[in-house]
Write a protein that holds these residues in place. Sequence first.
Motif, PDB file in Angstrom:
ATOM      1  N   THR A 144      24.670   6.088  -2.583  1.00  0.00           N
ATOM      2  CA  THR A 144      25.300   6.632  -3.794  1.00  0.00           C
ATOM      3  C   THR A 144      24.915   8.089  -4.025  1.00  0.00           C
ATOM      4  O   THR A 144      25.645   8.818  -4.694  1.00  0.00           O
ATOM      5  CB  THR A 144      24.948   5.789  -5.035  1.00  0.00           C
ATOM      6  OG1 THR A 144      23.537   5.758  -5.212  1.00  0.00           O
ATOM      7  CG2 THR A 144      25.508   4.385  -4.915  1.00  0.00           C
TER       8      THR A 144
ATOM      9  N   LEU B 112      27.572   9.840  -2.485  1.00  0.00           N
ATOM     10  CA  LEU B 112      28.779   9.772  -3.313  1.00  0.00           C
ATOM     11  C   LEU B 112      28.743  10.758  -4.476  1.00  0.00           C
ATOM     12  O   LEU B 112      29.795  11.164  -4.979  1.00  0.00           O
ATOM     13  CB  LEU B 112      28.971   8.349  -3.861  1.00  0.00           C
ATOM     14  CG  LEU B 112      29.467   7.306  -2.881  1.00  0.00           C
ATOM     15  CD1 LEU B 112      29.480   5.925  -3.529  1.00  0.00           C
ATOM     16  CD2 LEU B 112      30.856   7.666  -2.381  1.00  0.00           C
ATOM     17  N   LEU B 113      27.542  11.107  -4.902  1.00  0.00           N
ATOM     18  CA  LEU B 113      27.420  12.099  -5.981  1.00  0.00           C
ATOM     19  C   LEU B 113      28.132  13.401  -5.616  1.00  0.00           C
ATOM     20  O   LEU B 113      28.665  14.093  -6.479  1.00  0.00           O
ATOM     21  CB  LEU B 113      25.945  12.414  -6.244  1.00  0.00           C
ATOM     22  CG  LEU B 113      25.172  11.488  -7.153  1.00  0.00           C
ATOM     23  CD1 LEU B 113      23.689  11.780  -7.075  1.00  0.00           C
ATOM     24  CD2 LEU B 113      25.654  11.600  -8.576  1.00  0.00           C
TER      25      LEU B 113
ATOM     26  N   SER C 299      32.439  12.110  -5.152  1.00  0.00           N
ATOM     27  CA  SER C 299      33.231  11.261  -6.022  1.00  0.00           C
ATOM     28  C   SER C 299      32.771  11.381  -7.471  1.00  0.00           C
ATOM     29  O   SER C 299      31.594  11.607  -7.751  1.00  0.00           O
ATOM     30  CB  SER C 299      33.096   9.798  -5.559  1.00  0.00           C
ATOM     31  OG  SER C 299      33.645   8.922  -6.508  1.00  0.00           O
TER      32      SER C 299
ATOM     33  N   HIS D 255      32.778   8.846  -9.404  1.00  0.00           N
ATOM     34  CA  HIS D 255      32.087   7.580  -9.697  1.00  0.00           C
ATOM     35  C   HIS D 255      30.678   7.553  -9.119  1.00  0.00           C
ATOM     36  O   HIS D 255      29.915   6.648  -9.422  1.00  0.00           O
ATOM     37  CB  HIS D 255      32.893   6.400  -9.146  1.00  0.00           C
ATOM     38  CG  HIS D 255      34.273   6.318  -9.697  1.00  0.00           C
ATOM     39  ND1 HIS D 255      34.525   6.031 -11.021  1.00  0.00           N
ATOM     40  CD2 HIS D 255      35.484   6.512  -9.115  1.00  0.00           C
ATOM     41  CE1 HIS D 255      35.836   6.040 -11.224  1.00  0.00           C
ATOM     42  NE2 HIS D 255      36.442   6.326 -10.090  1.00  0.00           N
ATOM     43  N   GLY D 256      30.327   8.516  -8.305  1.00  0.00           N
ATOM     44  CA  GLY D 256      29.020   8.534  -7.665  1.00  0.00           C
ATOM     45  C   GLY D 256      27.872   8.597  -8.656  1.00  0.00           C
ATOM     46  O   GLY D 256      26.848   7.943  -8.473  1.00  0.00           O
ATOM     47  N   GLU D 257      28.046   9.373  -9.721  1.00  0.00           N
ATOM     48  CA  GLU D 257      26.968   9.505 -10.705  1.00  0.00           C
ATOM     49  C   GLU D 257      26.704   8.186 -11.415  1.00  0.00           C
ATOM     50  O   GLU D 257      25.551   7.788 -11.601  1.00  0.00           O
ATOM     51  CB  GLU D 257      27.315  10.587 -11.720  1.00  0.00           C
ATOM     52  CG  GLU D 257      26.187  10.846 -12.698  1.00  0.00           C
ATOM     53  CD  GLU D 257      26.486  11.980 -13.667  1.00  0.00           C
ATOM     54  OE1 GLU D 257      25.648  12.185 -14.555  1.00  0.00           O
ATOM     55  OE2 GLU D 257      27.528  12.644 -13.536  1.00  0.00           O
TER      56      GLU D 257
ATOM     57  N   HIS E 285      25.006   5.775  -8.952  1.00  0.00           N
ATOM     58  CA  HIS E 285      23.621   6.172  -8.698  1.00  0.00           C
ATOM     59  C   HIS E 285      22.739   5.856  -9.912  1.00  0.00           C
ATOM     60  O   HIS E 285      21.594   5.428  -9.754  1.00  0.00           O
ATOM     61  CB  HIS E 285      23.559   7.661  -8.352  1.00  0.00           C
ATOM     62  CG  HIS E 285      22.282   8.084  -7.708  1.00  0.00           C
ATOM     63  ND1 HIS E 285      21.919   7.682  -6.437  1.00  0.00           N
ATOM     64  CD2 HIS E 285      21.267   8.871  -8.143  1.00  0.00           C
ATOM     65  CE1 HIS E 285      20.746   8.202  -6.125  1.00  0.00           C
ATOM     66  NE2 HIS E 285      20.316   8.925  -7.155  1.00  0.00           N
TER      67      HIS E 285
END
Length: 134
Positions: free
Chosen positions: A32, A35-36, A39, A41-43, A46
Motif C-alpha cells: 500500500t 499505492l500511495l 492511487s 485509495h492508497g492513503e 495504508h
Amino acid sequence: MAVDTAPAYRGLTFVRIAVALQTLTLFFQAATAGLLLTSAHGELLHDVGARVMYGASMLYVLAAVLAWRPGGASPRPVLYASAFLLLASLQVVLGIAHLPALHVPLGILMFTGSVLVLLGTRPGGVASRPGTEK
C-alpha cells in the motif's frame, strides 16, 4: 517418565500465528505504500493497514506472554515482541510526521525482522537447527 509439552506447543503455535499475521500485515503495508504514489485509495488502505499492523504487533506481545508465563516457554519471544511493538509505535509517529526518509527504511527493517522471527519459530526453523540445542 513422560513430560507434558502440549501447553507449550499450543503457546508456540499461537506465537507462530501472531508472527505470521504481523509479517503479512507488514507486507501489505509495503504494497500500500506503493499505492500511495499511484492511487487516491492508497492513503486509506495504508492508514487502515497501519492500524491492523499495530494490532498484530500487540497480538504478538500477547501470544509471547501467554506462551512464556503459563506455557513455560522461553521469555526471549516477549523481548522480540516488545521490540516490534516499540518499532511499530515509532513507525506510526514517523508516518504521521511524514518523514519517509526514516519511515521507509524502518518498515523494511521491521518486515525483514518479522520474516526472520517467523522462520525461527517454525518447527525445524533457523532457531532449532541440529547442533544448536544445549
